[in-house]
Design a protein around this motif. Structure first.
Motif, mmCIF file in Angstrom:
data_model
loop_
_atom_site.group_PDB
_atom_site.id
_atom_site.type_symbol
_atom_site.label_atom_id
_atom_site.label_comp_id
_atom_site.label_asym_id
_atom_site.label_seq_id
_atom_site.Cartn_x
_atom_site.Cartn_y
_atom_site.Cartn_z
ATOM 1 N N TRP A 66 0.811 -1.214 0.000
ATOM 2 C CA TRP A 66 0.000 0.000 0.000
ATOM 3 C C TRP A 66 0.847 1.268 0.000
ATOM 4 O O TRP A 66 0.303 2.373 0.120
ATOM 5 C CB TRP A 66 -0.890 0.036 1.248
ATOM 6 C CG TRP A 66 -2.048 -0.894 1.256
ATOM 7 C CD1 TRP A 66 -2.193 -2.013 2.034
ATOM 8 C CD2 TRP A 66 -3.263 -0.783 0.500
ATOM 9 N NE1 TRP A 66 -3.418 -2.596 1.807
ATOM 10 C CE2 TRP A 66 -4.094 -1.858 0.871
ATOM 11 C CE3 TRP A 66 -3.715 0.133 -0.453
ATOM 12 C CZ2 TRP A 66 -5.358 -2.046 0.314
ATOM 13 C CZ3 TRP A 66 -4.974 -0.052 -1.006
ATOM 14 C CH2 TRP A 66 -5.784 -1.138 -0.621
ATOM 15 N N ASP A 68 2.460 3.433 -1.957
ATOM 16 C CA ASP A 68 2.132 4.620 -2.755
ATOM 17 C C ASP A 68 0.796 5.219 -2.341
ATOM 18 O O ASP A 68 0.668 6.447 -2.195
ATOM 19 C CB ASP A 68 2.108 4.271 -4.246
ATOM 20 C CG ASP A 68 3.483 3.944 -4.793
ATOM 21 O OD1 ASP A 68 4.487 4.267 -4.133
ATOM 22 O OD2 ASP A 68 3.549 3.335 -5.889
ATOM 23 N N GLN A 69 -0.192 4.360 -2.171
ATOM 24 C CA GLN A 69 -1.520 4.851 -1.806
ATOM 25 C C GLN A 69 -1.525 5.447 -0.400
ATOM 26 O O GLN A 69 -2.127 6.496 -0.154
ATOM 27 C CB GLN A 69 -2.545 3.715 -1.902
ATOM 28 C CG GLN A 69 -2.779 3.187 -3.303
ATOM 29 C CD GLN A 69 -1.685 2.250 -3.776
ATOM 30 O OE1 GLN A 69 -1.139 1.475 -2.992
ATOM 31 N NE2 GLN A 69 -1.365 2.300 -5.062
ATOM 32 N N GLN A 187 -6.152 -4.922 -5.610
ATOM 33 C CA GLN A 187 -5.033 -3.982 -5.702
ATOM 34 C C GLN A 187 -4.301 -4.029 -7.031
ATOM 35 O O GLN A 187 -3.517 -3.120 -7.341
ATOM 36 C CB GLN A 187 -4.046 -4.238 -4.561
ATOM 37 C CG GLN A 187 -4.541 -3.766 -3.205
ATOM 38 C CD GLN A 187 -3.624 -4.237 -2.089
ATOM 39 O OE1 GLN A 187 -3.936 -5.203 -1.398
ATOM 40 N NE2 GLN A 187 -2.501 -3.571 -1.906
ATOM 41 N N ASN A 188 -4.556 -5.054 -7.832
ATOM 42 C CA ASN A 188 -3.969 -5.087 -9.176
ATOM 43 C C ASN A 188 -4.450 -3.918 -10.035
ATOM 44 O O ASN A 188 -3.820 -3.587 -11.042
ATOM 45 C CB ASN A 188 -4.297 -6.409 -9.863
ATOM 46 C CG ASN A 188 -3.560 -7.575 -9.241
ATOM 47 O OD1 ASN A 188 -2.342 -7.545 -9.089
ATOM 48 N ND2 ASN A 188 -4.301 -8.610 -8.862
ATOM 49 N N PHE A 190 -4.196 -0.951 -9.272
ATOM 50 C CA PHE A 190 -3.180 0.096 -9.169
ATOM 51 C C PHE A 190 -1.978 -0.148 -10.079
ATOM 52 O O PHE A 190 -1.102 0.705 -10.189
ATOM 53 C CB PHE A 190 -2.697 0.232 -7.727
ATOM 54 C CG PHE A 190 -3.771 0.676 -6.766
ATOM 55 C CD1 PHE A 190 -4.477 1.843 -6.991
ATOM 56 C CD2 PHE A 190 -4.081 -0.077 -5.650
ATOM 57 C CE1 PHE A 190 -5.466 2.270 -6.112
ATOM 58 C CE2 PHE A 190 -5.063 0.324 -4.759
ATOM 59 C CZ PHE A 190 -5.761 1.498 -4.996
ATOM 60 N N ASP A 191 -1.919 -1.311 -10.713
ATOM 61 C CA ASP A 191 -0.808 -1.613 -11.612
ATOM 62 C C ASP A 191 -1.162 -1.385 -13.078
ATOM 63 O O ASP A 191 -0.325 -1.594 -13.954
ATOM 64 C CB ASP A 191 -0.360 -3.076 -11.436
ATOM 65 C CG ASP A 191 0.281 -3.319 -10.083
ATOM 66 O OD1 ASP A 191 0.908 -2.389 -9.549
ATOM 67 O OD2 ASP A 191 0.135 -4.436 -9.546
ATOM 68 N N ALA A 195 -5.091 3.100 -12.751
ATOM 69 C CA ALA A 195 -4.580 3.365 -11.404
ATOM 70 C C ALA A 195 -4.907 4.786 -10.947
ATOM 71 O O ALA A 195 -5.359 4.995 -9.810
ATOM 72 C CB ALA A 195 -3.073 3.135 -11.372
ATOM 73 N N ASP A 196 -4.687 5.761 -11.818
ATOM 74 C CA ASP A 196 -4.921 7.154 -11.426
ATOM 75 C C ASP A 196 -6.397 7.421 -11.152
ATOM 76 O O ASP A 196 -6.739 8.128 -10.196
ATOM 77 C CB ASP A 196 -4.419 8.100 -12.510
ATOM 78 C CG ASP A 196 -2.900 8.142 -12.595
ATOM 79 O OD1 ASP A 196 -2.233 7.692 -11.640
ATOM 80 O OD2 ASP A 196 -2.379 8.616 -13.626
ATOM 81 N N ALA A 198 -8.648 5.285 -10.114
ATOM 82 C CA ALA A 198 -9.001 4.653 -8.845
ATOM 83 C C ALA A 198 -8.459 5.458 -7.671
ATOM 84 O O ALA A 198 -9.166 5.717 -6.682
ATOM 85 C CB ALA A 198 -8.459 3.223 -8.806
ATOM 86 N N MET A 199 -7.207 5.892 -7.775
ATOM 87 C CA MET A 199 -6.601 6.627 -6.674
ATOM 88 C C MET A 199 -7.247 7.976 -6.475
ATOM 89 O O MET A 199 -7.462 8.420 -5.339
ATOM 90 C CB MET A 199 -5.103 6.778 -6.932
ATOM 91 C CG MET A 199 -4.311 7.167 -5.688
ATOM 92 S SD MET A 199 -4.419 5.891 -4.411
ATOM 93 C CE MET A 199 -4.878 6.885 -2.989
#
Length: 208
Positions: A66, A68-69, A187-188, A190-191, A195-196, A198-199
């Motif tokens: 986690w 980065d998040q 969490q995949n 975010f790969d 990713a952006d 979702a974040m």
């Protein structure tokens, strides 16, 4: 002449050595969490803001996944704890620790297996979380509270419909589903290329 060349070579080496040393990170660039113990289990902590956030990882991940998040959430003014033990009991103990340490409002964030653990805990103690943010939950539960809930999944993953069922069937006026393109699970997400998105959605929810 040889002496002059030697002197020039020495000066060049000094200049290159001073300007090319990047072994020391600049201030604020270290995003690693601090190792702590919560409820008898290992965890990582980022930040020291008023709002509390507990991160629980998927089955094939760990607390450090986690990083980065957690850093981004902490930068918004939160105290973020990622637990290694993702059982409902461990998550509940972490929430209790945050509350005892002056964080009355705690959000629970999890992906896949830990999303299911959070749902189990939240159905047993519906007044515990301030809000839920869940990536790719695998099952529908009853008994959730009226706290805000954000469900994020990929539209082509097998459990995509679970998020919609949870949002539609749970109490509360602020239940939202985001279905992203593709089939990444938990969490995949975010790969991948989403990713952006979702974040950004998570940060908007957890902004305090």
């Amino acid at each position: 002449m040889k002496a002059l060349l030697a002197l020039l070579s020495l000066l060049l080496a000094v200049v290159v050595g001073c300007s090319g040393d990047d072994s020391t990170p600049s201030a604020g660039s270290d995003t690693s969490g601090t190792e702590i113990e919560v409820g008898g289990g290992d965890a990582l902590q980022w930040g020291d803001g008023e709002y509390g956030v507990v991160l629980a990882h998927g089955a094939v991940f760990d607390a450090a996944s986690w990083e980065d998040q957690a850093s981004a959430i902490a930068n918004q003014g939160a105290t973020v704890i990622a637990v290694e033990d993702i059982t409902p009991e461990s998550i509940a103990a972490t929430v209790a620790s945050l509350i005892d340490n002056g964080h009355p409002d705690v959000a629970l964030v999890g992906g896949s297996a830990s999303a299911d653990a959070i749902l189990q805990l939240a159905s047993q103690q519906p007044d515990l979380p301030d809000q839920l943010v869940l990536l790719s939950p695998n099952r529908v539960v009853d008994g959730l509270g009226s706290e805000p809930k954000l469900f994020i999944a990929s539209e082509d993953e097998p459990v995509a419909g679970v998020s919609q069922q949870l949002a539609d069937g749970s109490p509360g006026a602020d239940n939202k589903v985001i279905l992203l393109p593709g089939s990444a699970h938990g969490q995949n997400i975010f790969d991948g290329e989403n990713a952006d998105a979702a974040m950004d959605a998570i940060l908007q929810r957890l902004a305090n």
